[in-house]
Design an enzyme around this catalytic site. Structure first.
Site, PDB file in Angstrom:
ATOM      1  N   LYS A  68       2.565  54.435 -18.041  1.00 48.44           N
ATOM      2  CA  LYS A  68       1.476  55.382 -18.359  1.00 48.44           C
ATOM      3  C   LYS A  68       1.986  56.820 -18.330  1.00 48.44           C
ATOM      4  O   LYS A  68       1.712  57.607 -19.238  1.00 48.44           O
ATOM      5  CB  LYS A  68       0.332  55.169 -17.354  1.00 48.44           C
ATOM      6  CG  LYS A  68      -0.880  56.037 -17.595  1.00 48.44           C
ATOM      7  CD  LYS A  68      -2.147  55.406 -17.049  1.00 48.44           C
ATOM      8  CE  LYS A  68      -2.227  55.429 -15.530  1.00 48.44           C
ATOM      9  NZ  LYS A  68      -2.438  56.786 -14.985  1.00 48.44           N
ATOM     10  N   SER A  69       2.723  57.176 -17.291  1.00 50.68           N
ATOM     11  CA  SER A  69       3.217  58.562 -17.175  1.00 50.68           C
ATOM     12  C   SER A  69       4.095  58.926 -18.366  1.00 50.68           C
ATOM     13  O   SER A  69       3.977  60.006 -18.949  1.00 50.68           O
ATOM     14  CB  SER A  69       4.053  58.710 -15.899  1.00 50.68           C
ATOM     15  OG  SER A  69       3.251  58.561 -14.763  1.00 50.68           O
ATOM     16  N   ARG A 120     -12.756  65.192  -9.620  1.00 42.46           N
ATOM     17  CA  ARG A 120     -11.412  65.412  -9.059  1.00 42.46           C
ATOM     18  C   ARG A 120     -11.030  66.893  -9.047  1.00 42.46           C
ATOM     19  O   ARG A 120     -11.433  67.658  -9.918  1.00 42.46           O
ATOM     20  CB  ARG A 120     -10.381  64.588  -9.852  1.00 42.46           C
ATOM     21  CG  ARG A 120     -10.650  63.099  -9.701  1.00 42.46           C
ATOM     22  CD  ARG A 120      -9.642  62.252 -10.424  1.00 42.46           C
ATOM     23  NE  ARG A 120      -8.328  62.346  -9.827  1.00 42.46           N
ATOM     24  CZ  ARG A 120      -7.260  61.725 -10.300  1.00 42.46           C
ATOM     25  NH1 ARG A 120      -7.364  60.982 -11.387  1.00 42.46           N
ATOM     26  NH2 ARG A 120      -6.100  61.841  -9.703  1.00 42.46           N
ATOM     27  N   ASP A 162       0.814  55.559  -6.288  1.00 42.88           N
ATOM     28  CA  ASP A 162      -0.223  54.731  -6.920  1.00 42.88           C
ATOM     29  C   ASP A 162      -0.203  53.290  -6.417  1.00 42.88           C
ATOM     30  O   ASP A 162      -1.052  52.488  -6.804  1.00 42.88           O
ATOM     31  CB  ASP A 162      -0.036  54.733  -8.444  1.00 42.88           C
ATOM     32  CG  ASP A 162      -0.336  56.098  -9.040  1.00 42.88           C
ATOM     33  OD1 ASP A 162      -1.101  56.861  -8.433  1.00 42.88           O
ATOM     34  OD2 ASP A 162       0.209  56.402 -10.124  1.00 42.88           O
TER      35      ASP A 162
HETATM   36  C1  S3P Z   1       1.322  61.045 -12.332  1.00 38.65           C
HETATM   37  C2  S3P Z   1       1.452  61.612 -11.102  1.00 38.65           C
HETATM   38  C3  S3P Z   1       0.741  61.132  -9.905  1.00 38.65           C
HETATM   39  C4  S3P Z   1       0.171  59.731 -10.104  1.00 38.65           C
HETATM   40  C5  S3P Z   1      -0.494  59.577 -11.437  1.00 38.65           C
HETATM   41  C6  S3P Z   1       0.486  59.842 -12.558  1.00 38.65           C
HETATM   42  C7  S3P Z   1       2.050  61.626 -13.483  1.00 38.65           C
HETATM   43  O1  S3P Z   1      -0.349  61.998  -9.628  1.00 38.65           O
HETATM   44  O2  S3P Z   1      -0.747  59.440  -9.071  1.00 38.65           O
HETATM   45  O3  S3P Z   1      -1.025  58.283 -11.604  1.00 38.65           O
HETATM   46  O4  S3P Z   1       2.155  60.981 -14.532  1.00 38.65           O
HETATM   47  O5  S3P Z   1       2.547  62.758 -13.348  1.00 38.65           O
HETATM   48  P1  S3P Z   1      -0.147  63.338  -8.736  1.00 38.65           P
HETATM   49  O6  S3P Z   1       0.767  64.226  -9.455  1.00 38.65           O
HETATM   50  O7  S3P Z   1      -1.523  63.953  -8.622  1.00 38.65           O
HETATM   51  O8  S3P Z   1       0.351  62.860  -7.409  1.00 38.65           O
END
Ligand code: S3P
Length: 447
Positions: free
Chosen positions: A27-28, A128, A326
Site C-alpha cells: 500500500k505504501s 484523525r 501496522d
Molecule cells: C505509512 C506510514 C505509517 C503507517 C501507514 C502507512 C506510509 O503511518 O501506519 O499505514 O505509507 O507512510 P505513520 O507515518 O502515521 O506512522
C-alpha cells in the site's frame, strides 16, 4: 458505512492451511508510485499496484490534479505526469476515503502548488489528527482552514513562494516525513527532515529512482537528517510493487497458529524498516523461511514459507514500533495464542490510526476470553498456549486491520468470531476472504 450496508463476517475454526498465494501489492509503495508518476515527465508503468480503495482514491486524486492515469486490462497502470510544480487546481473536493497516507502525502504535494485544494474523507479519516502535517507545511508557507483539532474536511492554500525548512519530527511518522519531502520538491534549496527513529524509507528510495537528489545524513546525537533538493527533473519510470508485508502478516500468522499449516507467499517486501513483525515472530519461535531474497526495482523482496509453530510470549521493545506499527493488531492475536505473556510497548501512535487500535484490540481480545491489560502506550497479552474461547462479535470501527485480525483469531478460537463489518478490508486487502478461504479458512457471511 451505514448499518444498512454493513457486511458482517463470521470466521470459524479452520483445518490446516496449505497452498501458494500472492498477497496484494504494498500500500505504501502503491500510493507513492502514483504520486511520483503524476509529478514525473514522461510515462511511468506500475506493475502490481494495490487496487484497494485507499490507493484507488490516490489514483483519482492524481487525475483530479491533472495527471493522465490509465489502467490496462492486464492490471498494469500507466501514468503521464505534469512535471514538478505542474499540478493543476482540482475542480472539486478530493475525497481520500479511509486513507491517512493518501491524505497526508497529498497535503504535502499541493502545499507548494499555488492553488486551493479541499480534502475530505470517511468518518475514520475525518477524526484523525492532521496538525502534525499542517504545522510543518505551514512553516513552508502553505495556508490551511480545517475543522477543530486540525481535522478534515480541510482546505489547503498552496504557496507560490515556498520556503525550505529543517524540521525535527515530533512523532516517528513516515507520512509526516514524506509530506514535507514532497512539499520540498517544488521548493527552492534543500528541505530537511530530522527523524530520531528511522521510519519506512519508500519515499526516499523511490524519489531517488525517479531522479531526485535525496541525501540521508546520520546525526551524532542519533537519527538521520533526510534532505531533498528542490526542483529536480523527475522522469517517468517502471515500478514493480512488491507484495505488502503488512498484508502478508494475516495469512502468515494464521498459518503459524492453525496446527498442521504450511503455506508459501512469494514476492513479499522485506524492507528492513518494515520487518519488525517478522523479527518478533521469529523470537517467539515461528517457523518462517525467507527464500530467494532479491532486489526488485529498488526494494528487497523474498519468498516466504510459513509452517505452524508453537509460539512463546516475548517482550517487544518500544524502539521496534516504527518497523511494525501496522502489525500490532495481528501480533496481539499471535500473542493471545502463544504460551506466556507478550508485552508490547511504545504504542501511543496506535491510538490515532484508522481507529484507536490499542483500545479496540484490548476490548476485542477480552471479549474473546483472553487476559489482556491496556496501558496508555502498551498492550500486555497473557497467552495460555491453548485456543482462546472466541464467540464474540467485534465492532471494527472502519478499521481494516482490526477486521482481519479478528477473522484470523476466529480461525483458531473454540467458538466462531464475528466482525460487524468486513467492508473496510477492501481498503488494503481486496480479495482477503477468498484468499484466506483458498488456503483453508472458513470465513463467510454471517448466517
Ligand atoms: C505509512 C506510514 C505509517 C503507517 C501507514 C502507512 C506510509 O503511518 O501506519 O499505514 O505509507 O507512510 P505513520 O507515518 O502515521 O506512522
Amino acid at each position: 458505512m451505514t448499518a444498512d450496508t454493513a457486511r458482517p463476517l463470521l470466521s470459524r475454526h479452520a483445518g490446516a492451511l496449505s497452498g501458494v498465494t500472492r498477497v496484494p501489492g504494498d500500500k505504501s509503495i502503491s500510493h507513492r508510485a502514483l504520486m511520483f508518476g503524476a509529478l514525473a515527465l514522461g510515462e511511468s508503468r506500475i506493475e502490481g499496484l494495490l487496487e484497494g480503495e485507499d490507493v484507488l482514491r490516490t489514483a483519482a486524486a492524481m487525475r483530479a490534479l491533472g495527471a493522465r492515469v490509465e489502467r490496462g486490462t492486464d492490471g498494469t497502470w500507466r501514468l503521464w505526469g505534469r512535471g514538478v510544480g505542474g499540478l493543476t487546481e482540482p475542480a472539486d473536493v478530493i475525497d481520500m476515503g479511509n486513507s491517512g497516507t493518501g491524505a497526508r502525502l497529498l497535503m504535502g504535494l499541493v502545499a507548494t502548488h499555488p492553488f486551493t485544494t479541499v480534502l475530505t474523507g470517511d468518518a475514520s479519516l475525518r477524526s484523525r489528527p492532521m496538525k502534525r502535517v499542517t504545522d510543518p507545511l505551514g512553516l513552508m508557507g502553505a495556508g490551511f482552514v480545517a475543522r477543530g483539532g486540525g481535522r478534515l474536511p480541510l482546505a489547503v492554500t498552496g504557496t507560490d513562494m515556498p520556503l525550505p525548512i529543517r524540521y525535527d519530527l515530533p512523532v516517528a511518522s513516515a507520512q509526516v516525513k514524506s509530506a514535507i519531502l514532497l512539499a520540498g520538491l517544488n521548493t527552492p534549496g534543500k528541505t530537511t527532515v530530522v527523524e530520531r527513529a528511522a521510519t519506512r524509507d519508500h519515499t526516499e528510495l523511490m524519489l531517488r529512482a525517479f531522479g531526485a537528489e535525496v541525501t540521508v545524513e546520520p546525526l551524532a546525537e542519533g537519527g538521520n537528517a533526510i534532505s531533498v533538493t528542490g526542483h529536480p527533473e523527475l522522469t517517468g519510470r517502471p515500478v514493480i510493487v512488491p507484495g505488502d508485508p503488512s498484508s502478508a502478516a494475516f495469512p502468515a500468522v494464521a498459518a503459524l497458529l492453525v496446527p498442521g499449516s504450511d503455506i508459501h507467499l512469494p514476492g513479499v517486501g522485506i524492507n528492513p524498516l518494515r520487518d519488525g513483525l517478522y523479527r518478533t515472530l521469529l523470537e517467539m519461535g515461528a517457523d518462517i523461511r525467507f527464500d530467494n531474497c532479491r532486489d526488485q526495482a529498488g526494494e528487497p523482496v523474498a519468498d516466504l514459507t510459513i509452517r505452524a509453530s508453537t509460539l512463546t510470549g516475548v517482550d517487544v521493545p518500544a524502539d521496534r514500533a516504527p518497523s511494525m506499527i501496522d502489525e500490532y493488531p495481528i501480533l496481539a492475536v499471535a500473542a493471545a495464542c502463544a504460551r506466556g505473556t507478550t508485552r508490547m510497548r511504545g504504542l501511543a501512535e496506535l491510538r490515532v490510526k484508522e481507529s484507536d487500535r490499542l483500545a479496540l484490540m484490548a476490548k476485542g481480545l477480552a471479549a474473546c476470553g483472553i487476559a489482556v491489560e491496556e496501558e496508555a502506550d502498551a498492550l500486555i497479552v497473557h497467552g495460555t498456549g491453548s485456543p482462546p474461547a472466541g464467540g464474540a462479535t467485534i465492532a471494527v470501527h472502519l478499521d481494516h486491520r482490526i477486521a482481519m485480525s479478528f477473522l484470523v483469531l476466529g480461525m483458531v478460537a473454540r467458538d466462531p468470531v464475528t466482525i460487524d463489518d468486513g467492508a473496510a478490508i477492501d481498503t488494503s486487502f481486496p480479495g482477503f476472504v477468498p484468499l484466506m478461504n483458498g488456503l483453508g479458512a472458513r470465513i463467510g457471511a454471517q448466517s
